[in-house]
Write a protein that holds these residues in place. Sequence first.
Motif, PDB file in Angstrom:
ATOM      1  N   GLU A  74     -69.217 -17.579  34.081  1.00 10.31           N
ATOM      2  CA  GLU A  74     -69.823 -16.847  32.447  1.00 10.31           C
ATOM      3  C   GLU A  74     -70.236 -18.185  32.437  1.00 10.31           C
ATOM      4  OE1 GLU A  74     -67.315 -14.846  30.921  1.00 10.31           O
ATOM      5  OE2 GLU A  74     -67.752 -13.107  31.747  1.00 10.31           O
ATOM      6  N   ALA A  75     -69.435 -19.392  32.184  1.00  8.41           N
ATOM      7  CA  ALA A  75     -70.639 -20.739  32.086  1.00  8.41           C
ATOM      8  C   ALA A  75     -71.158 -21.422  32.534  1.00  8.41           C
ATOM      9  CB  ALA A  75     -69.212 -21.387  31.816  1.00  8.41           C
ATOM     10  N   ASP A  76     -71.296 -21.124  33.855  1.00  6.16           N
ATOM     11  CA  ASP A  76     -72.153 -21.402  34.886  1.00  6.16           C
ATOM     12  C   ASP A  76     -73.960 -20.752  34.265  1.00  6.16           C
ATOM     13  OD1 ASP A  76     -70.702 -23.469  35.411  1.00  6.16           O
ATOM     14  OD2 ASP A  76     -70.179 -22.568  37.628  1.00  6.16           O
ATOM     15  N   GLY A  77     -74.007 -19.728  34.224  1.00  6.77           N
ATOM     16  CA  GLY A  77     -74.801 -18.808  34.664  1.00  6.77           C
ATOM     17  C   GLY A  77     -75.532 -18.549  35.147  1.00  6.77           C
ATOM     18  N   LYS A  78     -75.102 -18.857  36.724  1.00  5.48           N
ATOM     19  CA  LYS A  78     -75.744 -18.731  38.042  1.00  5.48           C
ATOM     20  C   LYS A  78     -75.117 -17.389  38.421  1.00  5.48           C
ATOM     21  CE  LYS A  78     -75.191 -23.407  39.218  1.00  5.48           C
ATOM     22  NZ  LYS A  78     -74.904 -24.314  39.419  1.00  5.48           N
ATOM     23  N   LEU A  79     -74.500 -16.589  38.737  1.00 10.29           N
ATOM     24  CA  LEU A  79     -74.769 -15.489  38.509  1.00 10.29           C
ATOM     25  C   LEU A  79     -74.807 -14.292  37.947  1.00 10.29           C
ATOM     26  CD1 LEU A  79     -71.375 -15.885  41.009  1.00 10.29           C
ATOM     27  CD2 LEU A  79     -73.084 -15.633  41.286  1.00 10.29           C
ATOM     28  N   SER A  80     -74.946 -13.280  38.146  1.00 17.46           N
ATOM     29  CA  SER A  80     -75.011 -11.966  37.252  1.00 17.46           C
ATOM     30  C   SER A  80     -73.842 -11.176  36.816  1.00 17.46           C
ATOM     31  CB  SER A  80     -75.626 -10.537  37.978  1.00 17.46           C
ATOM     32  OG  SER A  80     -75.291 -10.050  38.622  1.00 17.46           O
ATOM     33  N   GLU A  81     -73.312 -10.380  36.052  1.00 22.18           N
ATOM     34  CA  GLU A  81     -73.049  -9.896  35.270  1.00 22.18           C
ATOM     35  C   GLU A  81     -71.418  -8.729  36.471  1.00 22.18           C
ATOM     36  OE1 GLU A  81     -69.180  -9.564  33.158  1.00 22.18           O
ATOM     37  OE2 GLU A  81     -70.706 -10.476  32.101  1.00 22.18           O
ATOM     38  N   GLU A  82     -72.293  -8.142  37.011  1.00 21.97           N
ATOM     39  CA  GLU A  82     -72.246  -7.212  38.153  1.00 21.97           C
ATOM     40  C   GLU A  82     -71.746  -8.561  39.527  1.00 21.97           C
ATOM     41  OE1 GLU A  82     -73.930  -4.900  41.201  1.00 21.97           O
ATOM     42  OE2 GLU A  82     -74.975  -3.946  39.791  1.00 21.97           O
ATOM     43  N   GLN A  83     -72.224  -9.826  39.921  1.00 24.29           N
ATOM     44  CA  GLN A  83     -71.913 -10.294  40.751  1.00 24.29           C
ATOM     45  C   GLN A  83     -70.429 -10.623  40.787  1.00 24.29           C
ATOM     46  OE1 GLN A  83     -75.386 -12.803  41.002  1.00 24.29           O
ATOM     47  NE2 GLN A  83     -75.801 -11.839  43.429  1.00 24.29           N
ATOM     48  N   ILE A  84     -70.455 -11.366  39.413  1.00 23.95           N
ATOM     49  CA  ILE A  84     -69.103 -12.271  38.909  1.00 23.95           C
ATOM     50  C   ILE A  84     -67.712 -10.953  38.629  1.00 23.95           C
ATOM     51  CG2 ILE A  84     -67.521 -12.775  36.521  1.00 23.95           C
ATOM     52  CD1 ILE A  84     -70.572 -14.065  36.154  1.00 23.95           C
ATOM     53  N   ASP A  85     -68.431  -9.323  38.753  1.00 24.16           N
ATOM     54  CA  ASP A  85     -67.391  -8.487  38.377  1.00 24.16           C
ATOM     55  C   ASP A  85     -66.757  -8.192  40.145  1.00 24.16           C
ATOM     56  OD1 ASP A  85     -67.151  -8.299  36.127  1.00 24.16           O
ATOM     57  OD2 ASP A  85     -68.499  -6.513  36.166  1.00 24.16           O
ATOM     58  N   GLN A  86     -67.565  -8.323  40.873  1.00 25.33           N
ATOM     59  CA  GLN A  86     -67.122  -8.232  42.698  1.00 25.33           C
ATOM     60  C   GLN A  86     -66.122  -9.118  43.025  1.00 25.33           C
ATOM     61  OE1 GLN A  86     -71.216  -8.705  45.129  1.00 25.33           O
ATOM     62  NE2 GLN A  86     -69.694  -6.771  46.687  1.00 25.33           N
ATOM     63  N   ALA A  87     -67.334 -10.863  42.488  1.00 22.77           N
ATOM     64  CA  ALA A  87     -66.597 -12.197  42.766  1.00 22.77           C
ATOM     65  C   ALA A  87     -64.706 -11.984  42.394  1.00 22.77           C
ATOM     66  CB  ALA A  87     -66.937 -13.041  42.331  1.00 22.77           C
ATOM     67  N   MET A  88     -64.811 -11.538  40.654  1.00 26.74           N
ATOM     68  CA  MET A  88     -63.510 -11.614  40.341  1.00 26.74           C
ATOM     69  C   MET A  88     -62.503 -10.087  40.814  1.00 26.74           C
ATOM     70  SD  MET A  88     -63.230 -13.592  38.096  1.00 26.74           S
ATOM     71  CE  MET A  88     -63.647 -14.678  39.757  1.00 26.74           C
ATOM     72  N   GLU A  89     -62.873  -9.375  41.902  1.00 27.31           N
ATOM     73  CA  GLU A  89     -62.495  -8.788  42.555  1.00 27.31           C
ATOM     74  C   GLU A  89     -62.192  -8.669  43.832  1.00 27.31           C
ATOM     75  OE1 GLU A  89     -63.551  -4.103  44.945  1.00 27.31           O
ATOM     76  OE2 GLU A  89     -64.002  -4.291  42.528  1.00 27.31           O
ATOM     77  N   TRP A  90     -62.702  -9.478  44.099  1.00 28.38           N
ATOM     78  CA  TRP A  90     -62.402 -10.130  45.645  1.00 28.38           C
ATOM     79  C   TRP A  90     -61.293 -10.877  45.414  1.00 28.38           C
ATOM     80  CZ3 TRP A  90     -62.891  -8.610  50.805  1.00 28.38           C
ATOM     81  CH2 TRP A  90     -63.443  -7.999  51.051  1.00 28.38           C
ATOM     82  N   THR A  91     -61.221 -12.280  43.987  1.00 26.65           N
ATOM     83  CA  THR A  91     -60.074 -12.798  43.951  1.00 26.65           C
ATOM     84  C   THR A  91     -59.161 -11.815  43.714  1.00 26.65           C
ATOM     85  OG1 THR A  91     -62.262 -14.086  43.101  1.00 26.65           O
ATOM     86  CG2 THR A  91     -59.779 -15.078  42.176  1.00 26.65           C
ATOM     87  N   SER A  92     -58.375 -10.982  43.018  1.00 28.99           N
ATOM     88  CA  SER A  92     -57.604 -10.884  42.976  1.00 28.99           C
ATOM     89  C   SER A  92     -57.011 -10.132  44.440  1.00 28.99           C
ATOM     90  CB  SER A  92     -57.734  -9.338  41.315  1.00 28.99           C
ATOM     91  OG  SER A  92     -58.455  -9.919  40.376  1.00 28.99           O
ATOM     92  N   LYS A  93     -57.718  -8.787  45.141  1.00 28.63           N
ATOM     93  CA  LYS A  93     -57.397  -8.814  46.238  1.00 28.63           C
ATOM     94  C   LYS A  93     -56.862 -10.305  46.874  1.00 28.63           C
ATOM     95  CE  LYS A  93     -60.192  -5.078  46.702  1.00 28.63           C
ATOM     96  NZ  LYS A  93     -61.532  -4.099  46.860  1.00 28.63           N
ATOM     97  N   MET A  94     -57.459 -11.643  46.975  1.00 26.58           N
ATOM     98  CA  MET A  94     -57.343 -12.197  48.116  1.00 26.58           C
ATOM     99  C   MET A  94     -55.975 -13.725  47.588  1.00 26.58           C
ATOM    100  SD  MET A  94     -58.911 -11.751  49.944  1.00 26.58           S
ATOM    101  CE  MET A  94     -58.993 -13.235  51.660  1.00 26.58           C
ATOM    102  N   MET A  95     -55.737 -13.253  45.765  1.00 25.51           N
ATOM    103  CA  MET A  95     -54.792 -14.335  45.757  1.00 25.51           C
ATOM    104  C   MET A  95     -52.965 -13.677  45.850  1.00 25.51           C
ATOM    105  SD  MET A  95     -54.272 -14.990  41.307  1.00 25.51           S
ATOM    106  CE  MET A  95     -55.872 -15.967  41.356  1.00 25.51           C
ATOM    107  N   PRO A  96     -52.419 -14.459  46.942  1.00 34.72           N
ATOM    108  CA  PRO A  96     -51.236 -14.082  47.547  1.00 34.72           C
ATOM    109  C   PRO A  96     -50.890 -14.724  46.184  1.00 34.72           C
ATOM    110  CG  PRO A  96     -51.978 -16.570  48.228  1.00 34.72           C
ATOM    111  CD  PRO A  96     -53.327 -15.972  47.352  1.00 34.72           C
ATOM    112  N   THR A  97     -49.395 -13.386  45.992  1.00 35.34           N
ATOM    113  CA  THR A  97     -48.720 -13.032  45.199  1.00 35.34           C
ATOM    114  C   THR A  97     -47.422 -13.209  45.644  1.00 35.34           C
ATOM    115  OG1 THR A  97     -49.420 -11.222  44.612  1.00 35.34           O
ATOM    116  CG2 THR A  97     -49.895 -12.918  42.750  1.00 35.34           C
TER     117      THR A  97
END
Length: 177
Positions: free
Chosen positions: A119-142
């Motif tokens: 969000e601070a970088d301002g290069k992605l839309s809110e929708e793109q950030i939401d999608q990136a966060m969804e993928w990040t949550s899925k891929m984070m190995p716990t």
Amino acid sequence: MENTTTPAVTPVSVGIRYGLLTGIVTVIYSLILKAADLEQMPVMGLLTFAILIAGIVLAHKFYKKASGGFMSYGQGLGIATVTGAVIGVLSGIFNYIYVNFIDTEYAQRTVAAARAKMEADGKLSEEQIDQAMEWTSKMMPTGPLSIFWAILATAFFAFLLALVISAFTKNKRPEFE
């Protein structure tokens, strides 16, 4: 009569020895970063690679000293790969325990920090950030599988580093000695 000769040093034994030593250093360093909340700083991640490189170089040096000053390129690659795999085991187990039992909110904080940076970088839309966060949550190995991935990743990076390091640290035994 008792046999007092010491067994020959092998690339695997050196890899395990220096993997344990370097792995302990890496786990302590990781714990310090997590406790001080400095893990998101890229410079601190580079220091982890420096620790890995130092462990590989020291393992090569030890092997050469124990082998009359000689080490082939392949032996250097083997030592580094075993070293990386052992470091991966220790780091993977530590991270699994840390994320699942010590600091159960670690994953959420990491995702939130990544979102804030995007969000601070301002290069992605809110929708793109939401999608990136969804993928990040899925891929984070716990889960327990995260230990396996830590072993593979660390062994792979150690091997890649050893491709260069071994070129400098090798000292082939002369053929007609």
